[in-house]
Design a protein around this motif. Sequence first.
Motif, PDB file in Angstrom:
ATOM      1  N   CYS A 122       0.807  -1.225   0.000  1.00 40.42           N
ATOM      2  CA  CYS A 122       0.000   0.000   0.000  1.00 40.42           C
ATOM      3  C   CYS A 122       0.839   1.273   0.000  1.00 40.42           C
ATOM      4  CB  CYS A 122      -0.945  -0.004   1.199  1.00 40.42           C
ATOM      5  SG  CYS A 122      -2.142  -1.363   1.189  1.00 40.42           S
ATOM      6  N   PHE A 123       1.883   1.323   0.832  1.00 40.41           N
ATOM      7  CA  PHE A 123       2.642   2.567   0.984  1.00 40.41           C
ATOM      8  C   PHE A 123       3.715   2.749  -0.089  1.00 40.41           C
ATOM      9  CE2 PHE A 123       0.518   2.424   4.988  1.00 40.41           C
ATOM     10  CZ  PHE A 123       0.403   3.751   5.381  1.00 40.41           C
ATOM     11  N   SER A 124       3.797   1.812  -1.007  1.00 40.25           N
ATOM     12  CA  SER A 124       4.691   1.992  -2.157  1.00 40.25           C
ATOM     13  C   SER A 124       4.003   2.779  -3.266  1.00 40.25           C
ATOM     14  CB  SER A 124       5.119   0.627  -2.700  1.00 40.25           C
ATOM     15  OG  SER A 124       3.977  -0.127  -3.118  1.00 40.25           O
ATOM     16  N   LEU A 163      -5.243   0.857   0.883  1.00 41.00           N
ATOM     17  CA  LEU A 163      -5.595   0.385   2.223  1.00 41.00           C
ATOM     18  C   LEU A 163      -7.090   0.081   2.318  1.00 41.00           C
ATOM     19  CD1 LEU A 163      -3.443   2.865   4.330  1.00 41.00           C
ATOM     20  CD2 LEU A 163      -3.157   0.375   4.310  1.00 41.00           C
ATOM     21  N   GLU A 164      -7.902   0.941   1.721  1.00 43.03           N
ATOM     22  CA  GLU A 164      -9.353   0.730   1.770  1.00 43.03           C
ATOM     23  C   GLU A 164      -9.759  -0.524   1.011  1.00 43.03           C
ATOM     24  OE1 GLU A 164     -10.989   5.310   2.319  1.00 43.03           O
ATOM     25  OE2 GLU A 164     -10.671   4.519   0.300  1.00 43.03           O
ATOM     26  N   ILE A 216      -5.651  -1.988  10.027  1.00 44.36           N
ATOM     27  CA  ILE A 216      -5.866  -1.265   8.774  1.00 44.36           C
ATOM     28  C   ILE A 216      -6.818  -0.098   8.997  1.00 44.36           C
ATOM     29  CG2 ILE A 216      -6.817  -1.426   6.440  1.00 44.36           C
ATOM     30  CD1 ILE A 216      -5.823  -4.287   6.308  1.00 44.36           C
ATOM     31  N   SER A 217      -7.881  -0.317   9.761  1.00 42.13           N
ATOM     32  CA  SER A 217      -8.840   0.761  10.039  1.00 42.13           C
ATOM     33  C   SER A 217      -8.171   1.925  10.753  1.00 42.13           C
ATOM     34  CB  SER A 217      -9.993   0.222  10.894  1.00 42.13           C
ATOM     35  OG  SER A 217     -10.702  -0.792  10.215  1.00 42.13           O
ATOM     36  N   LYS A 218      -7.336   1.629  11.744  1.00 43.66           N
ATOM     37  CA  LYS A 218      -6.637   2.683  12.484  1.00 43.66           C
ATOM     38  C   LYS A 218      -5.643   3.416  11.592  1.00 43.66           C
ATOM     39  CE  LYS A 218      -7.090   0.505  17.030  1.00 43.66           C
ATOM     40  NZ  LYS A 218      -6.377  -0.150  18.159  1.00 43.66           N
ATOM     41  N   LEU A 272      -4.353   8.518   8.700  1.00 44.46           N
ATOM     42  CA  LEU A 272      -4.059   9.275   7.486  1.00 44.46           C
ATOM     43  C   LEU A 272      -5.120  10.336   7.225  1.00 44.46           C
ATOM     44  CD1 LEU A 272      -2.899   6.332   5.188  1.00 44.46           C
ATOM     45  CD2 LEU A 272      -1.450   8.125   6.158  1.00 44.46           C
ATOM     46  N   LYS A 273      -6.368  10.001   7.471  1.00 43.22           N
ATOM     47  CA  LYS A 273      -7.449  10.942   7.190  1.00 43.22           C
ATOM     48  C   LYS A 273      -7.544  12.048   8.235  1.00 43.22           C
ATOM     49  CE  LYS A 273     -10.310   7.963   4.313  1.00 43.22           C
ATOM     50  NZ  LYS A 273     -11.647   7.370   4.076  1.00 43.22           N
TER      51      LYS A 273
END
Length: 238
Positions: A125-127, A138-139, A150-152, A157-158
């Motif tokens: 995801c972070f790549s 991530l979503e 993943i939710s945290k 980020l949001k």
Amino acid sequence: MGGGAGASIHGRFRVATENSVFAMPETALGLFPDVGASYFLSRLPGFFGEYLGLTGTRLDGAEMLVCGLATHFVPSERLSLLEEALCKVDSSDPAIISAVINEYSKQPYIKEKSAYHRLNVIDRCFSRRTVEEIISALERVALNKKDDWISKTIQSLKRASPTSLKISLRSIRQGRLQGVGQCLVREYRIACHVMQGKLSKDPFEGFRAILLDKDKNPKWSPLNWSLLVTIWLTHTSL
């Protein structure tokens, strides 16, 4: 944390204990990880540095050791003994110093819920190229698997400053191609622009919401794209 990490992490020996905590929480304050963070975060395994820099996640001493932020792990009850032993060493030879620290070191247990165990998902995801693509990745993972971590991560980020996230991601990616001196110079120049408030007022809003009023509800400003692009084109290649 933050500047404290930057002041110490460039040393040859970095001793962590079970009481150690590491974090670069700047994006929650409307800032970005600096003091050389784009250098040392970009050199962590995979894209773990992007994850830490964007989310501000806290690591304990065991996690610091396994990802390379710490060079040794020494239980806190042995620190005084280590200090005495180092005071008796009549040498500045790094190999000798390291050998002394090794005598008091141990291999710590990494907690089952440690983010380091999620390195495969983090790398996937972070790549991604942009912050929006990272969140979308991530979503998509979250749709297929119910996972509190993943939710945290998505929530972190949001909640962060959108401007800070974009600056942080670009800075860490740039750091992969630069030495520590270049990273420090570039980060200082970007910080000067950020603190002038021309790009956004997010740093001042972050200080208000997190440190002063402590309502933890910052109202982030829209991103000034044209000025952000100008800053990168002018200063990141120096």
